[in-house]
Design an enzyme around this catalytic site. Structure first.
Site, PDB file in Angstrom:
ATOM      1  N   GLY A   1      45.013 -18.499  -8.883  1.00  0.00           N
ATOM      2  CA  GLY A   1      43.850 -19.002  -8.151  1.00  0.00           C
ATOM      3  C   GLY A   1      43.741 -20.511  -8.141  1.00  0.00           C
TER       4      GLY A   1
ATOM      5  CG  ASP B   1      48.072 -19.472 -13.820  1.00  0.00           C
ATOM      6  OD1 ASP B   1      48.934 -18.693 -13.381  1.00  0.00           O
ATOM      7  OD2 ASP B   1      48.107 -20.689 -13.606  1.00  0.00           O
ATOM      8  CB  SER B   2      44.643 -15.287 -11.515  1.00  0.00           C
ATOM      9  OG  SER B   2      43.943 -16.416 -11.003  1.00  0.00           O
TER      10      SER B   2
ATOM     11  CG  ASP C   1      39.346 -17.902 -11.070  1.00  0.00           C
ATOM     12  OD1 ASP C   1      40.578 -17.829 -10.869  1.00  0.00           O
ATOM     13  OD2 ASP C   1      38.834 -18.836 -11.705  1.00  0.00           O
TER      14      ASP C   1
ATOM     15  CD  GLN D   1      35.469 -20.657 -11.950  1.00  0.00           C
ATOM     16  OE1 GLN D   1      34.824 -21.708 -11.946  1.00  0.00           O
ATOM     17  NE2 GLN D   1      36.790 -20.648 -12.036  1.00  0.00           N
TER      18      GLN D   1
ATOM     19  CB  CYS E   1      57.768 -39.348 -35.642  1.00  0.00           C
ATOM     20  SG  CYS E   1      56.659 -39.610 -34.230  1.00  0.00           S
TER      21      CYS E   1
ATOM     22  CB  CYS F   1      53.918 -38.044 -36.236  1.00  0.00           C
ATOM     23  SG  CYS F   1      54.544 -36.592 -35.363  1.00  0.00           S
TER      24      CYS F   1
ATOM     25  CG  ASP G   1      45.969 -23.826 -19.989  1.00  0.00           C
ATOM     26  OD1 ASP G   1      46.679 -24.323 -19.097  1.00  0.00           O
ATOM     27  OD2 ASP G   1      44.798 -23.452 -19.782  1.00  0.00           O
TER      28      ASP G   1
ATOM     29  N   GLY H   1      36.695 -23.593 -14.190  1.00  0.00           N
ATOM     30  CA  GLY H   1      35.880 -24.533 -13.433  1.00  0.00           C
ATOM     31  C   GLY H   1      35.427 -25.747 -14.206  1.00  0.00           C
TER      32      GLY H   1
END
Length: 379
Positions: free
Chosen positions: A97, A94-95, A148, A191, A311, A306, A268, A218
């Protein structure tokens, strides 16, 4: 030539959801894909080998946190983030921000960037679009993010308009500062909050810059889920069909499925790992809080449907004991299970798209998970 290439394989006839592949310098991964978050160059308690075994085609690391500790220059010296953490598959960064706007109480937003306080020691710091790109160039991630502004929800239309315009200008500056476009793909971040006209403006601005992929930021910041779905329905059609679409910070099972239905390829979130540390597990029949007393003598696995390592080998009673005693192994077991659960869910989603039955799958999953009940408990 761009470092990132999106390949559309199939579109679901029921919903329009996309099945595809994203090709990067460190390999290819299938989409839709959930990306485990490795904030400080590690997915907490998991080894790279375990992540690969459960089907994580790509992981995320945080630029802000790695900038502060251990510093991008040390990681560059190590040969880049892949070598530093011994992960030979794709990495997205990520940046910084979101962390600047969420972790720092004291910040001052200017056209040149953001002045803020280090959340660890209070030191004054400055992050600009150019600096965010320089750090990510040093880290060597396959997919990078533009810097951003991340306004809170709700924000006024007037404020959001100024914010969107600034983010668009920052995106252009970041693109100009990008020193390694053939090695690293830079995404623009759309955004605009819940305002459809501003989302449209943001998308138009960024598409005109011809990024190799687009993020939708956002969202998942406190807005109701129906608002998020409405924004996605409005925004994804404005983005190029031949480029990947990434919804940032979303990781609850229902939101993953609903995001895919609205044309998203990548997600994510820290949710599965964060709740695992408190003993909360995702299961095919809903949320399970392993610390509850009713599991004291329960020798069944966390989820009988699972087949993950946890599990197959350990009981609810044992894991409850470990979590209550704050044993690290307990956190490893719940973390492994939750990540496996979401990665397996995305595998099922991909199969449903291939079979043109994603709407049916959604209905079946929501019914089994309990999302259709009036007392449904989410995360």
């Amino acid at each position: 030539m761009s470092a990132i290439r999106y390949e559309l394989i199939k579109t679901d006839k029921q919903t329009g959801a996309r099945l595809g592949k994203i090709h990067t310098p460190h390999g290819t991964f299938d989409t839709p894909m959930f990306m485990p978050v490795g904030t400080l160059a590690t997915v907490k308690t998991m080894s790279p080998e375990e992540l690969k075994a459960m089907g994580a085609g790509i992981i995320l690391s945080n630029t802000y946190h790695l900038w502060l500790r251990p510093g991008e220059e040390l990681i560059r010296e190590a040969g880049g983030l892949h070598k530093f953490m011994n992960w030979d598959q794709p990495i997205l960064t990520d940046s910084g921000g979101f962390q600047v706007f969420s972790l720092s109480k004291m910040r001052d937003i200017k056209e040149e960037g953001v002045h803020f306080r280090n959340h660890l020691n209070g030191d004054k710091l400055f992050l600009s679009p150019e600096k965010a790109i320089q750090i990510q160039n040093a880290l060597g991630s396959d997919i990078m993010m533009s810097f951003d502004e991340c306004p809170p929800y709700p924000a006024s239309h007037e404020y959001m308009k100024k914010s969107v315009e600034r983010t668009s200008r920052w995106a252009e500056r970041g693109l100009q500062a990008h020193a390694r476009p053939e090695d690293q793909g830079l995404f623009g971040i759309v955004q605009g909050g819940a305002y459809e006209d501003l989302r449209a403006q943001s998308a138009k601005d960024l598409v005109s810059l011809d990024f190799p992929g687009y993020s939708i930021g956002g969202l998942s910041v406190g807005e109701p889920k129906d608002v998020m779905n409405r924004v996605l329905e409005h925004t994804t059609p404005l983005l190029p069909a031949n480029k990947p679409r990434y919804l940032m910070g979303v990781g609850s099972p229902d939101s993953l499925i609903d995001g895919v239905i609205r044309g998203v390829d990548m997600f994510d979130c820290v949710l599965p790992t964060r709740i695992a540390r408190n003993g909360t597990c995702m299961t095919s029949s809903g949320r399970l809080v392993i610390k509850n007393a009713k599991f004291t003598h329960d020798f069944r696995p966390i989820d009988e449907n699972c087949d993950c390592y946890t599990c197959k080998n350990y009981s609810r009673a044992y894991i409850r004991h470990l979590i209550r005693c704050e044993e690290t192994f307990g956190i490893r077991l719940t973390t492994y299970h939750n990540l496996h659960f979401l990665l397996n869910l995305m595998k099922q989603v991909r199969s449903a798209i291939m079979e043109d039955r994603l709407a049916d799958f959604r209905e079946e999953f929501f019914e089994q998970y309990g999302f259709n009940r009036p007392d449904a408990k989410n995360f």
